[in-house]
Design an enzyme around this catalytic site. Structure first.
Site, PDB file in Angstrom:
ATOM      1  N   ARG A   1      24.245 -38.349  44.218  1.00 15.73           N
ATOM      2  CA  ARG A   1      24.796 -37.937  42.927  1.00 15.73           C
ATOM      3  C   ARG A   1      26.071 -37.150  43.175  1.00 15.73           C
ATOM      4  O   ARG A   1      26.057 -36.133  43.868  1.00 15.73           O
ATOM      5  CB  ARG A   1      23.781 -37.078  42.149  1.00 15.73           C
ATOM      6  CG  ARG A   1      24.350 -36.557  40.849  1.00 15.73           C
ATOM      7  CD  ARG A   1      23.446 -35.555  40.136  1.00 15.73           C
ATOM      8  NE  ARG A   1      24.137 -35.010  38.974  1.00 15.73           N
ATOM      9  CZ  ARG A   1      24.186 -33.710  38.690  1.00 15.73           C
ATOM     10  NH1 ARG A   1      23.547 -32.835  39.446  1.00 15.73           N
ATOM     11  NH2 ARG A   1      24.871 -33.294  37.646  1.00 15.73           N
TER      12      ARG A   1
ATOM     13  N   HIS B   1      31.550 -32.572  35.618  1.00 11.22           N
ATOM     14  CA  HIS B   1      30.886 -31.433  36.264  1.00 11.22           C
ATOM     15  C   HIS B   1      31.871 -30.268  36.305  1.00 11.22           C
ATOM     16  O   HIS B   1      32.234 -29.749  37.353  1.00 11.22           O
ATOM     17  CB  HIS B   1      30.419 -31.809  37.676  1.00 11.22           C
ATOM     18  CG  HIS B   1      29.334 -30.912  38.209  1.00 11.22           C
ATOM     19  ND1 HIS B   1      28.122 -31.377  38.691  1.00 11.22           N
ATOM     20  CD2 HIS B   1      29.285 -29.564  38.343  1.00 11.22           C
ATOM     21  CE1 HIS B   1      27.381 -30.344  39.107  1.00 11.22           C
ATOM     22  NE2 HIS B   1      28.055 -29.243  38.901  1.00 11.22           N
TER      23      HIS B   1
ATOM     24  N   GLU C   1      25.054 -29.995  32.789  1.00  3.18           N
ATOM     25  CA  GLU C   1      24.739 -28.658  32.288  1.00  3.18           C
ATOM     26  C   GLU C   1      25.698 -28.169  31.194  1.00  3.18           C
ATOM     27  O   GLU C   1      26.414 -27.167  31.367  1.00  3.18           O
ATOM     28  CB  GLU C   1      24.706 -27.667  33.445  1.00  3.18           C
ATOM     29  CG  GLU C   1      23.696 -28.034  34.496  1.00  3.18           C
ATOM     30  CD  GLU C   1      23.493 -26.944  35.530  1.00  3.18           C
ATOM     31  OE1 GLU C   1      24.362 -26.059  35.679  1.00  3.18           O
ATOM     32  OE2 GLU C   1      22.456 -26.967  36.196  1.00  3.18           O
TER      33      GLU C   1
ATOM     34  N   ASN D   1      17.768 -30.074  35.983  1.00  2.14           N
ATOM     35  CA  ASN D   1      18.167 -29.140  37.044  1.00  2.14           C
ATOM     36  C   ASN D   1      17.252 -27.924  36.960  1.00  2.14           C
ATOM     37  O   ASN D   1      17.211 -27.269  35.919  1.00  2.14           O
ATOM     38  CB  ASN D   1      19.627 -28.697  36.870  1.00  2.14           C
ATOM     39  CG  ASN D   1      20.612 -29.789  37.244  1.00  2.14           C
ATOM     40  OD1 ASN D   1      20.208 -30.889  37.602  1.00  2.14           O
ATOM     41  ND2 ASN D   1      21.891 -29.477  37.182  1.00  2.14           N
TER      42      ASN D   1
ATOM     43  N   TYR E   1      15.867 -24.426  39.191  1.00  2.00           N
ATOM     44  CA  TYR E   1      15.991 -23.530  40.346  1.00  2.00           C
ATOM     45  C   TYR E   1      14.960 -22.416  40.326  1.00  2.00           C
ATOM     46  O   TYR E   1      14.452 -21.992  41.357  1.00  2.00           O
ATOM     47  CB  TYR E   1      17.402 -22.924  40.406  1.00  2.00           C
ATOM     48  CG  TYR E   1      18.462 -23.929  40.803  1.00  2.00           C
ATOM     49  CD1 TYR E   1      19.077 -24.750  39.855  1.00  2.00           C
ATOM     50  CD2 TYR E   1      18.837 -24.093  42.141  1.00  2.00           C
ATOM     51  CE1 TYR E   1      20.035 -25.696  40.224  1.00  2.00           C
ATOM     52  CE2 TYR E   1      19.783 -25.018  42.515  1.00  2.00           C
ATOM     53  CZ  TYR E   1      20.384 -25.815  41.552  1.00  2.00           C
ATOM     54  OH  TYR E   1      21.330 -26.741  41.907  1.00  2.00           O
TER      55      TYR E   1
ATOM     56  N   GLU F   1      19.043 -31.724  40.235  1.00  2.00           N
ATOM     57  CA  GLU F   1      19.352 -30.602  41.125  1.00  2.00           C
ATOM     58  C   GLU F   1      18.138 -29.719  41.342  1.00  2.00           C
ATOM     59  O   GLU F   1      17.464 -29.358  40.374  1.00  2.00           O
ATOM     60  CB  GLU F   1      20.472 -29.709  40.569  1.00  2.00           C
ATOM     61  CG  GLU F   1      21.862 -30.253  40.710  1.00  2.00           C
ATOM     62  CD  GLU F   1      22.901 -29.315  40.133  1.00  2.00           C
ATOM     63  OE1 GLU F   1      22.745 -28.082  40.236  1.00  2.00           O
ATOM     64  OE2 GLU F   1      23.863 -29.830  39.527  1.00  2.00           O
TER      65      GLU F   1
HETATM   66  O1  LIG Z   1      24.288 -22.604  41.674  1.00  2.00           O
HETATM   67  C1  LIG Z   1      23.934 -23.769  42.357  1.00  2.00           C
HETATM   68  C2  LIG Z   1      24.273 -24.998  41.516  1.00  2.00           C
HETATM   69  C3  LIG Z   1      25.781 -25.224  41.335  1.00  2.00           C
HETATM   70  O2  LIG Z   1      26.425 -25.268  42.598  1.00  2.00           O
HETATM   71  C4  LIG Z   1      25.966 -26.556  40.573  1.00  2.00           C
HETATM   72  O3  LIG Z   1      27.328 -26.955  40.480  1.00  2.00           O
HETATM   73  C5  LIG Z   1      25.427 -26.411  39.152  1.00  2.00           C
HETATM   74  O4  LIG Z   1      25.170 -27.686  38.568  1.00  2.00           O
HETATM   75  C6  LIG Z   1      24.189 -25.552  39.133  1.00  2.00           C
HETATM   76  N1  LIG Z   1      23.445 -25.240  38.054  1.00  2.00           N
HETATM   77  C7  LIG Z   1      22.526 -24.327  38.422  1.00  2.00           C
HETATM   78  C8  LIG Z   1      21.552 -23.692  37.501  1.00  2.00           C
HETATM   79  C9  LIG Z   1      22.317 -23.048  36.310  1.00  2.00           C
HETATM   80  C10 LIG Z   1      23.275 -22.021  36.794  1.00  2.00           C
HETATM   81  C11 LIG Z   1      24.578 -22.415  37.044  1.00  2.00           C
HETATM   82  C12 LIG Z   1      25.508 -21.478  37.476  1.00  2.00           C
HETATM   83  C13 LIG Z   1      25.129 -20.151  37.662  1.00  2.00           C
HETATM   84  C14 LIG Z   1      23.812 -19.783  37.412  1.00  2.00           C
HETATM   85  C15 LIG Z   1      22.887 -20.728  36.992  1.00  2.00           C
HETATM   86  C16 LIG Z   1      22.673 -24.099  39.758  1.00  2.00           C
HETATM   87  N2  LIG Z   1      23.685 -24.871  40.172  1.00  2.00           N
END
Ligand SMILES: OC[C@@H]1[C@@H](O)[C@H](O)[C@@H](O)c2[nH]c(CCc3ccccc3)c[n+]21
Length: 459
Positions: free
Chosen positions: A89, A133, A178, A305, A307, A364
């Site tokens: 991706r 993105h 996102e 996505n 985390y 993600e």
């Molecule tokens: O932070 C890690 C990754 C980014 O590098 C990706 O570009 C982005 O799609 C992404 N989204 C998220 C979860 C939402 C979030 C984004 C930025 C900062 C905090 C939370 C984590 N991440």
């Protein structure tokens, strides 16, 4: 699939087998890995401007070089083949293809992505293309960017150029990455490009992002590409109340509506979550009744996505929603995010049950940790390996419950530009020495290669 079939006994190991054809992959994004932001006719993006504006990015880091992927893409495809990933991706930089965001196509920019797609197909890797993105052409921000309703047409026209030029080889498309982050971080908090702090602009960006998504889906259907599939990637943070008090439970409902349902509900039901419309009442954008039919144009899959979760309590007068996040005991990643694998299972099951069992991809999931190569250059990132293994177990649980999960993209293929954190946060399963640009597969990457080869997890 019965549980019995998925948990094959092999020797003393208990295998968690994933479905045949499950797409294990990795994810990246254009501004985070490519470098060469203005090469071969590309126009400046809002992240080029934002990172070059002092004070916005830690250490003054920019995406000027990043992982130099714009020049090293061939070697990076070889790396992907070594990892054995089945799908990759990545995102296309709108300003490389349309330097002004509209009008003339920059053939050099399009050719870069055409060569990359051809190399992926040659390596038997399925391309999943994210159309946006976060790197909006600066010239469109000068016209208001996502706060200008005309952006829906600009985005649909950009998307249609790519459907026409790459649609014969790319069959999996993600409109937006996102949109919640685009609006909330970029237009309301100002932590991301374009660095605005304007609730009215931010809420209009929410609506225009959804309109743009819907217009791109309709343009895709017009192209009548039967092999093609199109979806959107949304970020989720399941909120848990910090206590069972009605105030904290109401706070969790507000956070849930804003973080998780703001885009999901309009796309799947045609309506914004009532708690949110009430909460923002006098600043909510004017919308047309016909908008909802565009926004809810049926999609083929949803990108998820995930985390971490949030534990929230009621906090009068605090922030946008009068909520506060309470840090939990237990392990956290280098981003300060709680490691909560069960949240992935909860999230997938909720979407499955509440939104009509859509086809899902985890587009993600991953973790940042302080990686240090040892004297031999080996990167023993056991914490990241454990994070991924625990989340794979939860994804497997969800599949056992009937969730139509068809793939999993680890964030990220390699260490890269982590937005406002610059290069200080490493998410890759491949280590990048940004001085030499040397790539080194980390222990987690070698382990992931085995998971893909077995299409499953050993205990
Ligand atoms: O932070 C890690 C990754 C980014 O590098 C990706 O570009 C982005 O799609 C992404 N989204 C998220 C979860 C939402 C979030 C984004 C930025 C900062 C905090 C939370 C984590 N991440």
């Amino acid at each position: 699939m019965g549980v019995g079939k998925a948990l094959t006994q092999k020797g003393s190991e208990r295998m968690r087998q994933f479905p045949q054809g499950f797409l294990w992959g990795c994810a990246t994004a254009s501004y985070q890995i490519e470098g060469s932001p203005l090469s071969d006719g590309a126009g400046p993006s809002i992240w080029h401007r934002f990172s070059h504006t002092p004070g916005n990015v830690l250490g003054g880091d920019t995406g000027d070089v990043a992982c130099d992927h714009y020049r090293r893409w061939r070697d990076d495809v070889v790396l992907m083949r070594e990892l054995g990933i089945r799908a990759y991706r990545f995102s296309i930089a709108w300003p490389r293809v349309l330097p002004e965001g509209r009008g003339a196509v920059n053939e050099n920019g399009l050719a870069f992505y055409g060569r990359l797609v051809d190399a992926l197909l040659e390596a038997d890797i399925i391309p999943f293309v994210t159309l946006y993105h976060w790197d909006l052409p600066g010239s469109l921000q000068d016209l208001g960017g996502w706060a200008n309703r005309d952006v829906a047409g600009w985005f649909a026209d950009y998307a249609d150029v790519l459907f026409g030029r790459l649609g014969d080889r790319v069959h999996h498309w993600i409109t937006l990455n996102e949109p919640w982050c685009v609006a909330h971080l970029g237009y309301i908090l100002g932590q991301h490009a374009p660095g605005m702090r304007d609730l009215w602009a931010g809420l209009r960006a929410v609506h225009n992002l959804l309109l743009a998504h819907g217009r791109a889906v309709l343009a895709f259907r017009q192209r009548n590409m039967p092999e093609g599939r199109i979806g959107i990637t949304l970020n989720f943070r399941p909120p848990h109340p910090g206590s069972q008090s009605e105030q904290d439970r109401a706070a969790a409902r507000r956070a849930h509506a804003y973080h998780n349902r703001l885009f999901l509900d309009p796309i799947f039901t045609g309506r914004y979550p009532d708690p949110i419309v009430q909460w923002f009442k006098d600043s909510w954008p004017e919308t047309l009744q016909s908008d909802q039919d565009v926004i809810r144009a049926p999609i083929d899959f949803l990108g998820v996505n995930y985390y971490t979760r949030n534990v929230v309590v009621h906090a009068p007068g605090t922030g946008l929603l009068h909520t506060r996040v309470i840090r939990q005991p237990g392990p956290h990643t280098a981003m300060g995010w709680e490691i909560y694998p069960e949240g992935l299972f909860e999230l997938l099951l909720w979407i499955h049950q509440a939104y009509g069992s859509p086809v899902l991809y985890i587009t993600e999931n991953g973790a940042a940790f302080e990686d240090r190569p040892d004297p031999s250059g080996t990167v023993r990132d056991t914490d990241r390996l454990d994070y991924l293994r625990q989340h794979f177990v939860q994804a497997h649980r969800a599949i056992q419950e009937g969730v139509r999960l068809q793939g999993y993209f680890v964030w990220s293929l390699m260490d890269n530009f982590e937005w406002a954190h610059g290069y200080s946060k490493r998410f890759g399963i491949v280590y990048v020495d940004f001085g030499s640009q040397k790539r080194t597969i980390k222990q987690s990457g070698h382990w992931y290669c085995g998971v893909i080869a077995r299409n499953g997890l050993e205990n």
